[in-house]
Design a protein around this motif. Structure first.
Motif, PDB file in Angstrom:
ATOM      1  N   ASP A  67     -70.773  90.001 -44.857  1.00  9.71           N
ATOM      2  CA  ASP A  67     -70.314  89.343 -46.079  1.00  9.71           C
ATOM      3  C   ASP A  67     -70.987  87.996 -46.311  1.00  9.71           C
ATOM      4  OD1 ASP A  67     -68.674  91.448 -46.781  1.00  9.71           O
ATOM      5  OD2 ASP A  67     -66.943  90.617 -45.713  1.00  9.71           O
ATOM      6  N   ASP A  68     -70.906  87.113 -45.371  1.00 10.50           N
ATOM      7  CA  ASP A  68     -71.535  85.792 -45.483  1.00 10.50           C
ATOM      8  C   ASP A  68     -72.323  85.561 -44.206  1.00 10.50           C
ATOM      9  OD1 ASP A  68     -72.322  83.216 -45.927  1.00 10.50           O
ATOM     10  OD2 ASP A  68     -70.314  82.405 -46.204  1.00 10.50           O
ATOM     11  N   MET A  69     -73.493  86.171 -44.146  1.00 15.49           N
ATOM     12  CA  MET A  69     -74.274  86.171 -42.908  1.00 15.49           C
ATOM     13  C   MET A  69     -74.595  84.769 -42.417  1.00 15.49           C
ATOM     14  SD  MET A  69     -76.805  89.433 -43.158  1.00 15.49           S
ATOM     15  CE  MET A  69     -77.549  89.073 -41.592  1.00 15.49           C
ATOM     16  N   GLU A  70     -74.894  83.853 -43.330  1.00 13.27           N
ATOM     17  CA  GLU A  70     -75.273  82.510 -42.905  1.00 13.27           C
ATOM     18  C   GLU A  70     -74.128  81.819 -42.170  1.00 13.27           C
ATOM     19  OE1 GLU A  70     -77.119  78.433 -44.769  1.00 13.27           O
ATOM     20  OE2 GLU A  70     -77.342  80.305 -45.858  1.00 13.27           O
ATOM     21  N   THR A  71     -72.936  81.872 -42.734  1.00 13.53           N
ATOM     22  CA  THR A  71     -71.777  81.246 -42.095  1.00 13.53           C
ATOM     23  C   THR A  71     -71.463  81.913 -40.766  1.00 13.53           C
ATOM     24  OG1 THR A  71     -70.862  80.636 -44.237  1.00 13.53           O
ATOM     25  CG2 THR A  71     -69.328  80.692 -42.393  1.00 13.53           C
ATOM     26  N   VAL A  72     -71.478  83.231 -40.758  1.00 10.98           N
ATOM     27  CA  VAL A  72     -71.182  83.967 -39.528  1.00 10.98           C
ATOM     28  C   VAL A  72     -72.233  83.679 -38.461  1.00 10.98           C
ATOM     29  CG1 VAL A  72     -70.937  86.273 -38.517  1.00 10.98           C
ATOM     30  CG2 VAL A  72     -69.899  85.770 -40.724  1.00 10.98           C
ATOM     31  N   ALA A  73     -73.491  83.594 -38.851  1.00  9.00           N
ATOM     32  CA  ALA A  73     -74.557  83.316 -37.885  1.00  9.00           C
ATOM     33  C   ALA A  73     -74.385  81.940 -37.255  1.00  9.00           C
ATOM     34  CB  ALA A  73     -75.924  83.422 -38.554  1.00  9.00           C
ATOM     35  N   VAL A  74     -73.997  80.966 -38.056  1.00  5.28           N
ATOM     36  CA  VAL A  74     -73.761  79.614 -37.524  1.00  5.28           C
ATOM     37  C   VAL A  74     -72.602  79.641 -36.540  1.00  5.28           C
ATOM     38  CG1 VAL A  74     -72.957  77.302 -38.135  1.00  5.28           C
ATOM     39  CG2 VAL A  74     -74.757  78.381 -39.479  1.00  5.28           C
ATOM     40  N   GLU A  75     -71.509  80.280 -36.921  1.00  4.61           N
ATOM     41  CA  GLU A  75     -70.337  80.347 -36.038  1.00  4.61           C
ATOM     42  C   GLU A  75     -70.638  81.131 -34.767  1.00  4.61           C
ATOM     43  OE1 GLU A  75     -67.193  81.968 -38.424  1.00  4.61           O
ATOM     44  OE2 GLU A  75     -67.129  80.199 -39.725  1.00  4.61           O
ATOM     45  N   THR A  76     -71.380  82.218 -34.904  1.00  6.75           N
ATOM     46  CA  THR A  76     -71.730  83.037 -33.739  1.00  6.75           C
ATOM     47  C   THR A  76     -72.586  82.242 -32.764  1.00  6.75           C
ATOM     48  OG1 THR A  76     -71.615  85.057 -35.050  1.00  6.75           O
ATOM     49  CG2 THR A  76     -72.841  85.177 -32.984  1.00  6.75           C
ATOM     50  N   ALA A  77     -73.636  81.621 -33.265  1.00 12.38           N
ATOM     51  CA  ALA A  77     -74.537  80.849 -32.395  1.00 12.38           C
ATOM     52  C   ALA A  77     -73.815  79.669 -31.752  1.00 12.38           C
ATOM     53  CB  ALA A  77     -75.745  80.362 -33.184  1.00 12.38           C
ATOM     54  N   ALA A  78     -72.934  79.033 -32.495  1.00 15.54           N
ATOM     55  CA  ALA A  78     -72.217  77.865 -31.968  1.00 15.54           C
ATOM     56  C   ALA A  78     -71.333  78.221 -30.782  1.00 15.54           C
ATOM     57  CB  ALA A  78     -71.381  77.228 -33.076  1.00 15.54           C
ATOM     58  N   HIS A  79     -70.878  79.456 -30.724  1.00 12.38           N
ATOM     59  CA  HIS A  79     -69.973  79.864 -29.649  1.00 12.38           C
ATOM     60  C   HIS A  79     -70.647  80.687 -28.556  1.00 12.38           C
ATOM     61  CE1 HIS A  79     -67.163  78.782 -32.885  1.00 12.38           C
ATOM     62  NE2 HIS A  79     -66.463  78.321 -31.880  1.00 12.38           N
ATOM     63  N   MET A  80     -71.960  80.815 -28.616  1.00 14.25           N
ATOM     64  CA  MET A  80     -72.685  81.546 -27.579  1.00 14.25           C
ATOM     65  C   MET A  80     -72.782  80.699 -26.310  1.00 14.25           C
ATOM     66  SD  MET A  80     -75.990  83.248 -29.409  1.00 14.25           S
ATOM     67  CE  MET A  80     -75.832  84.585 -30.554  1.00 14.25           C
ATOM     68  N   THR A  81     -72.781  81.379 -25.181  1.00  8.81           N
ATOM     69  CA  THR A  81     -73.086  80.688 -23.937  1.00  8.81           C
ATOM     70  C   THR A  81     -74.578  80.367 -23.947  1.00  8.81           C
ATOM     71  OG1 THR A  81     -73.650  82.713 -22.743  1.00  8.81           O
ATOM     72  CG2 THR A  81     -71.322  82.016 -22.693  1.00  8.81           C
ATOM     73  N   ASP A  82     -75.005  79.494 -23.062  1.00  3.88           N
ATOM     74  CA  ASP A  82     -76.435  79.205 -22.962  1.00  3.88           C
ATOM     75  C   ASP A  82     -77.224  80.474 -22.682  1.00  3.88           C
ATOM     76  OD1 ASP A  82     -75.863  76.546 -23.382  1.00  3.88           O
ATOM     77  OD2 ASP A  82     -76.294  75.907 -21.334  1.00  3.88           O
ATOM     78  N   PHE A  83     -76.706  81.312 -21.795  1.00  6.20           N
ATOM     79  CA  PHE A  83     -77.391  82.559 -21.447  1.00  6.20           C
ATOM     80  C   PHE A  83     -77.564  83.448 -22.671  1.00  6.20           C
ATOM     81  CE2 PHE A  83     -77.359  87.005 -20.106  1.00  6.20           C
ATOM     82  CZ  PHE A  83     -78.437  87.023 -19.246  1.00  6.20           C
ATOM     83  N   GLU A  84     -76.493  83.628 -23.456  1.00  6.57           N
ATOM     84  CA  GLU A  84     -76.565  84.466 -24.650  1.00  6.57           C
ATOM     85  C   GLU A  84     -77.538  83.897 -25.675  1.00  6.57           C
ATOM     86  OE1 GLU A  84     -71.995  86.192 -24.822  1.00  6.57           O
ATOM     87  OE2 GLU A  84     -72.414  84.164 -25.537  1.00  6.57           O
ATOM     88  N   ALA A  85     -77.488  82.580 -25.873  1.00  7.37           N
ATOM     89  CA  ALA A  85     -78.373  81.942 -26.849  1.00  7.37           C
ATOM     90  C   ALA A  85     -79.834  82.060 -26.434  1.00  7.37           C
ATOM     91  CB  ALA A  85     -77.980  80.480 -27.039  1.00  7.37           C
ATOM     92  N   VAL A  86     -80.116  81.899 -25.156  1.00  9.04           N
ATOM     93  CA  VAL A  86     -81.485  82.037 -24.662  1.00  9.04           C
ATOM     94  C   VAL A  86     -81.963  83.478 -24.841  1.00  9.04           C
ATOM     95  CG1 VAL A  86     -82.913  82.019 -22.564  1.00  9.04           C
ATOM     96  CG2 VAL A  86     -81.424  80.080 -23.085  1.00  9.04           C
ATOM     97  N   LYS A  87     -81.086  84.443 -24.618  1.00 14.36           N
ATOM     98  CA  LYS A  87     -81.441  85.856 -24.792  1.00 14.36           C
ATOM     99  C   LYS A  87     -81.833  86.130 -26.251  1.00 14.36           C
ATOM    100  CE  LYS A  87     -79.563  90.483 -24.285  1.00 14.36           C
ATOM    101  NZ  LYS A  87     -78.419  91.296 -23.892  1.00 14.36           N
ATOM    102  N   VAL A  88     -81.061  85.605 -27.186  1.00 13.41           N
ATOM    103  CA  VAL A  88     -81.374  85.797 -28.603  1.00 13.41           C
ATOM    104  C   VAL A  88     -82.669  85.075 -28.961  1.00 13.41           C
ATOM    105  CG1 VAL A  88     -80.591  85.396 -30.971  1.00 13.41           C
ATOM    106  CG2 VAL A  88     -78.967  86.176 -29.250  1.00 13.41           C
ATOM    107  N   ALA A  89     -82.842  83.853 -28.451  1.00 11.80           N
ATOM    108  CA  ALA A  89     -84.072  83.103 -28.707  1.00 11.80           C
ATOM    109  C   ALA A  89     -85.285  83.863 -28.179  1.00 11.80           C
ATOM    110  CB  ALA A  89     -83.987  81.715 -28.076  1.00 11.80           C
ATOM    111  N   ASP A  90     -85.158  84.480 -27.018  1.00 11.32           N
ATOM    112  CA  ASP A  90     -86.254  85.296 -26.464  1.00 11.32           C
ATOM    113  C   ASP A  90     -86.585  86.469 -27.378  1.00 11.32           C
ATOM    114  OD1 ASP A  90     -86.709  83.766 -24.205  1.00 11.32           O
ATOM    115  OD2 ASP A  90     -85.487  85.026 -22.886  1.00 11.32           O
ATOM    116  N   LEU A  91     -85.557  87.133 -27.907  1.00 14.36           N
ATOM    117  CA  LEU A  91     -85.790  88.244 -28.829  1.00 14.36           C
ATOM    118  C   LEU A  91     -86.512  87.770 -30.086  1.00 14.36           C
ATOM    119  CD1 LEU A  91     -82.391  90.189 -28.624  1.00 14.36           C
ATOM    120  CD2 LEU A  91     -84.624  90.949 -27.788  1.00 14.36           C
ATOM    121  N   ILE A  92     -86.126  86.608 -30.594  1.00 11.86           N
ATOM    122  CA  ILE A  92     -86.774  86.036 -31.786  1.00 11.86           C
ATOM    123  C   ILE A  92     -88.244  85.763 -31.494  1.00 11.86           C
ATOM    124  CG2 ILE A  92     -86.846  84.010 -33.281  1.00 11.86           C
ATOM    125  CD1 ILE A  92     -83.727  83.959 -33.003  1.00 11.86           C
TER     126      ILE A  92
END
Length: 100
Positions: A67-92
């Motif tokens: 529905d509102d991908m931008e807002t959800v993406a901000v909230e999702t990333a803000a609550h990721m652990t360092d490990f999860e965020a690094v995993k997504v950054a690696d995929l990017i």
């Protein structure tokens, strides 16, 4: 570089720059990268199933709710652990490399 995926390549380059050129937390850098990535549509990869699938995976990790991908993406990333965020950054980063 060819014209194929030039829009996506440009947005992912900006995202990589956001991930690499900051001393902020990995979550804050991922939020900044999201701003560029969310300008890319999955339709840009029509004709390349593998890239389409990989991009869909990135979107799924960034913003499950459509529905509102931008807002959800901000909230999702803000609550990721360092490990999860690094995993997504690696995929990017890996995805950006495939666009070149």
């Amino acid at each position: 570089m060819g014209e194929k995926y030039s829009n996506a390549r440009g947005h992912f380059f900006v995202a990589i720059r956001a991930l690499a050129a900051s001393s902020d937390s990995i979550q804050a850098r991922l939020i900044e990268a999201n701003e560029s990535i969310l300008h890319v549509t999955i339709d840009e990869f029509d004709g390349d199933r593998e890239l389409k699938f990989k991009f869909a995976k990135i979107l799924d990790l960034l913003a499950v709710d459509q529905d509102d991908m931008e807002t959800v993406a901000v909230e999702t990333a803000a609550h990721m652990t360092d490990f999860e965020a690094v995993k997504v950054a690696d995929l990017i980063c890996d995805f950006c490399f495939e666009l070149v």
